[in-house]
Each structure stands twice: as structure tokens, then as C-alpha cells.
Scaffold this motif. Structure first.
Motif, short mmCIF file in Angstrom:
data_model
loop_
_atom_site.label_atom_id
_atom_site.label_comp_id
_atom_site.label_asym_id
_atom_site.label_seq_id
_atom_site.Cartn_x
_atom_site.Cartn_y
_atom_site.Cartn_z
N GLN A 88 -0.44 12.41 -7.63
CA GLN A 88 -2.00 11.31 -7.50
C GLN A 88 -1.85 10.16 -6.13
N SER A 89 -0.54 10.44 -5.91
CA SER A 89 -0.90 8.38 -5.62
C SER A 89 -1.09 8.64 -4.13
N SER A 90 -1.50 7.93 -3.63
CA SER A 90 -1.12 6.97 -2.39
C SER A 90 -1.30 5.69 -2.25
N SER A 91 -0.05 5.42 -0.99
CA SER A 91 0.27 4.65 -0.18
C SER A 91 -0.76 3.26 -0.19
N PRO A 92 -0.56 1.99 -0.67
CA PRO A 92 -1.14 1.02 -0.63
C PRO A 92 -1.50 0.83 1.27
N ILE A 93 -0.34 1.03 1.84
CA ILE A 93 -0.38 0.42 2.83
C ILE A 93 -1.45 2.03 4.02
N ALA A 94 -1.39 2.91 3.29
CA ALA A 94 -2.56 3.70 3.76
C ALA A 94 -4.18 3.69 3.43
N SER A 95 -4.03 2.95 1.94
CA SER A 95 -5.26 2.44 1.06
C SER A 95 -5.68 0.89 2.77
N LEU A 96 -4.55 0.04 3.42
CA LEU A 96 -4.59 -0.95 3.20
C LEU A 96 -5.47 -0.66 5.01
N GLY A 97 -5.34 0.37 5.54
CA GLY A 97 -5.56 0.73 6.67
C GLY A 97 -6.73 1.47 6.53
N THR A 98 -7.65 1.86 5.92
CA THR A 98 -8.60 2.35 5.39
C THR A 98 -10.11 1.28 5.28
N PRO A 112 -2.51 -5.05 -10.85
CA PRO A 112 -3.16 -6.38 -10.10
C PRO A 112 -3.33 -6.72 -8.88
N ASN A 113 -2.02 -7.27 -8.34
CA ASN A 113 -1.36 -8.27 -7.55
C ASN A 113 -2.03 -6.97 -6.56
N VAL A 114 -1.67 -6.09 -6.00
CA VAL A 114 -1.73 -5.23 -5.12
C VAL A 114 -3.52 -4.99 -4.58
N ARG A 115 -4.13 -4.83 -6.15
CA ARG A 115 -5.82 -4.24 -5.93
C ARG A 115 -6.30 -5.24 -5.51
N SER A 116 -5.94 -6.99 -5.32
CA SER A 116 -6.28 -7.96 -5.25
C SER A 116 -6.53 -7.97 -3.69
N PHE A 117 -5.09 -8.52 -3.08
CA PHE A 117 -5.45 -7.92 -2.08
C PHE A 117 -5.64 -6.79 -1.03
N LEU A 118 -6.03 -5.40 -2.06
CA LEU A 118 -6.24 -4.28 -0.84
C LEU A 118 -8.11 -5.02 -0.85
N GLU A 119 -8.95 -5.86 -2.06
CA GLU A 119 -10.97 -5.96 -2.18
C GLU A 119 -10.35 -7.12 -1.08
N HIS A 120 -9.94 -7.80 -1.41
CA HIS A 120 -9.48 -8.90 -0.19
C HIS A 120 -9.50 -8.57 0.68
N VAL A 121 -8.56 -7.39 1.70
CA VAL A 121 -9.15 -7.25 3.28
C VAL A 121 -10.03 -6.24 2.90
N ASP A 122 -10.58 -6.09 2.03
CA ASP A 122 -12.27 -4.76 2.37
C ASP A 122 -12.73 -5.57 2.71
N GLN A 123 -13.11 -6.50 1.56
CA GLN A 123 -14.46 -7.97 1.42
C GLN A 123 -14.70 -8.66 2.82
N GLN A 124 -12.84 -8.96 3.39
CA GLN A 124 -13.17 -9.67 4.50
C GLN A 124 -13.63 -8.98 6.47
N ALA A 125 -13.06 -7.87 6.16
CA ALA A 125 -13.49 -6.66 7.18
C ALA A 125 -14.99 -6.41 6.89
N ARG A 126 -15.32 -6.57 5.98
CA ARG A 126 -17.07 -5.88 5.95
C ARG A 126 -17.71 -7.47 6.66
#
Length: 313
Positions: free
Chosen positions: A141-151, A177-191
Motif C-alpha cells: 500500500q505504500s508510496s515513498s515520501p520522496i515520490a510524493s515530494l516530487g508530485t 505527522p512530521n512527514v505529512r506536514s512537510f509535504l503539505e508545506h511543499v505543496d502549499q509553497q509550490a502552488r
């Protein structure tokens, strides 16, 4: 068993020589299920690849900072750093995750606790200050956080109106939680900064963007190929849920390939140096092959996919 992905890989290795750094030849798994070569390579490959992910993260933050400050040269340099670091990750995984082989002999045990009938309300851990029930992802079920980071970084979630990208299927909500918040930060900044549109306003940036996307495509295609090989096509047809999930992932990878081709076609290659132009052309060529191949598979599930080795560069 409900062992989750990180426990089986990143917390399940030891160095042979403690005075030497982590490398493919200097680490081995501590615990094994089947003991087959594929299981060894699965653990060792993920750990060795993860050693380079700090550079991927640094480059990603550099991309955001340069776009925010409108520093074009720094933006291009950060894209190059991203491609180099992700290229190293892909290179290691290509060496260690070649084909399925005996994958099922150990993957069977790694079910996680998400969507499991015996854990339908999640899992509570004793002697833990966190009283919330959790659902953890297994290997399947997993998907690497590094792959999600690029997304998130390259705004790929805008590609498909059906929301075919992994960041839209709920997987990020189940991360630490720390990984999720980092990905959310990147997503918000990129947008907010419009990373994708900023890259496309310069020929050199467009070329570097194509090269970076090429590494994302390589990673995602290998991930897709391993997923497809993990369950025989006939069995996947019998399992409607898996077949539907596989179709979504197929569409996602195809969408990335299409973006690479479209971006390459729109950039002014004549203003670029020979080296970067040639590399961008190579990435676009591979992306076009992936796009056509996955289009055939979506129409006929038994069509043979491209070998992963054909899109590694």
C-alpha cells in the motif's frame, strides 16, 4: 502480521563494518521472512537509496527558495541538484529491484494495518502518550515520501482531473505527522509560487524541469512496474479493487510522461547548449515511449509493458 514498510526496511538493517559508510556492499538485513535474494535486495536497496534523499530534500527546498526570490540561476542549479540526487536514488533501486522474482515470498507478510478487517478501527499502542488510533501502510500500500515530494513540488497533482496521483488517494494522510506536514508545506509553497509556470518561462529552466521530471517518471514507472508484477494479470482481473487501483496508477504515470513530452515540445531548444538539449531530447523520447506503452496497457491489460531498464538514464 501487520509489519509496515519502514519497520521492514529502514529499521531493519545493520552495517557489516561500522567504520564504513552505508553502501550496498556494507549493509545487510537483521530480520528476514524468506531469506531469498530479492528480500535482501529489497531491504538493502531502500536503505542505500534513502542515504541520498537528504540531497533530494535540500534541492527541493532550494527550488522553492529560488522561485520565491526570483533567482533564475539558483533555480536552475537547484533543479540540476534535484536531478542528480534523484538519479542516484533511481540508479541504486535499478541495481537492487530488478524484476519481481521471489517478491511474493516475503511481501505476503507485509500487509500493514490499513484496510485490514481485524484492525477496522485502527491500532492503539500501549504506553504511548498518543491516544489516537493509527492505520499504517504495508509494502503493497505504500508510496515513498520522496515520490510524493516530487508530485507536490512540481505540481503534478494538477495533471489528472480524476485525481489519479498518489497524493490524492489518501496515502499522505497516513504518513507520520512530521512527514505529512512537510509535504503539505511543499505543496502549499509550490502552488503559491507557481513552480511549474516559473520553470516554463525560461528555455533553460524548461530543459532542467524536463530532466527533473524524467527522474520522477523513472521512479514512478519502476514503482508501477513492481506493483503490476506483484500480482499476475489474471489474478488482478479477478480482484476488481486491485485492478481499479492499478488502472489509476497506470493513468498517473502516463500523465507524467505526457507532461514531459508536452513541456519538451514547447521549449526553445535552439537557445540551449548541446549537452542539456541532447539530454532533454533523450528524456522526452523515453517519455513518449512510456506514454504509448501505457496507453496500450489501459486498452489491453495483457499488453507487455516496457522493461524498466529502457527508461533509465
Amino acid at each position: 502480521p501487520c509489519l509496515e514498510h519502514s519497520t521492514f526496511t529502514f529499521y531493519n538493517h545493520q552495517r557489516k563494518d561500522h567504520d564504513m559508510p552505508i553502501s550496498l556492499n556494507n549493509i545487510e538485513p537483521i530480520r528476514k521472512f524468506s531469506g531469498c535474494d530479492k528480500e535482501h535486495n529489497f531491504v538493502v536497496g531502500h536503505v542505500a537509496a534513502a542515504r541520498h534523499t537528504d540531497k533530494v530534500i535540500d534541492a527541493s527546498l532550494g527550488i522553492l527558495e529560488a522561485a520565491q526570490n526570483n533567482k533564475r540561476d539558483e533555480f536552475n542549479a537547484a533543479l540540476r541538484k534535484y536531478s542528480t540526487a534523484m538519479g542516484r536514488v533511481n540508479e541504486i533501486l535499478a541495481q537492487t529491484l530488478q524484476g519481481c522474482g521471489d517478491y511474493a515470498s516475503f511481501r505476503t507478510f507485509l500487509n500493514g494495518s490499513k484496510a485490514q478487517s481485524m484492525f477496522n478501527r485502527g491500532v492503539l499502542f500501549e504506553r504511548n502518550s498518543d491516544t489516537e488510533a493509527h492505520n499504517y501502510l504495508g509494502v503493497g500500500q505504500s508510496s515513498s515520501p520522496i515520490a510524493s515530494l516530487g508530485t507536490h513540488l512540481f505540481q503534478l497533482s494538477q495533471l489528472s482531473p480524476r485525481g489519479s496521483l498518489p497524493c490524492n488517494d489518501g496515502v499522505d494522510l497516513l504518513r507520520a505527522p512530521n512527514v505529512r506536514s512537510f509535504l503539505e508545506h511543499v505543496d502549499q509553497q509550490a502552488r503559491s509560487l507557481g513552480v511549474q509556470s516559473y520553470a516554463l518561462r525560461s528555455s533553460e529552466s524548461s530543459a532542467e524541469y524536463v530532466l527533473a521530471l524524467g527522474q520522477v517518471l523513472t521512479y514512478r514507472y519502476r514503482q508501477w512496474a513492481n506493483l503490476r508484477d506483484s500480482v499476475p494479470v489474471q489474478s488482478a482481473r479477478d480482484n476488481a479493487a486491485f485492478h481499479a487501483y492499478l488502472d489509476v496508477q497506470t493513468s498517473h504515470v502516463r500523465d507524467i510522461a505526457k507532461l514531459v513530452s508536452r513541456t519538451h515540445a514547447s521549449m526553445d531548444g535552439e537557445s540551449l547548449g548541446q549537452s542539456v538539449r541532447t539530454r532533454a531530447e533523450s528524456v522526452a523520447h523515453h517519455a513518449e515511449m512510456v506514454h504509448r506503452s501505457l496507453g496500450r496497457i489501459l486498452n489491453d491489460a495483457e499488453s507487455a509493458p516496457l522493461p524498466v531498464s529502457m527508461i533509465a538514464y
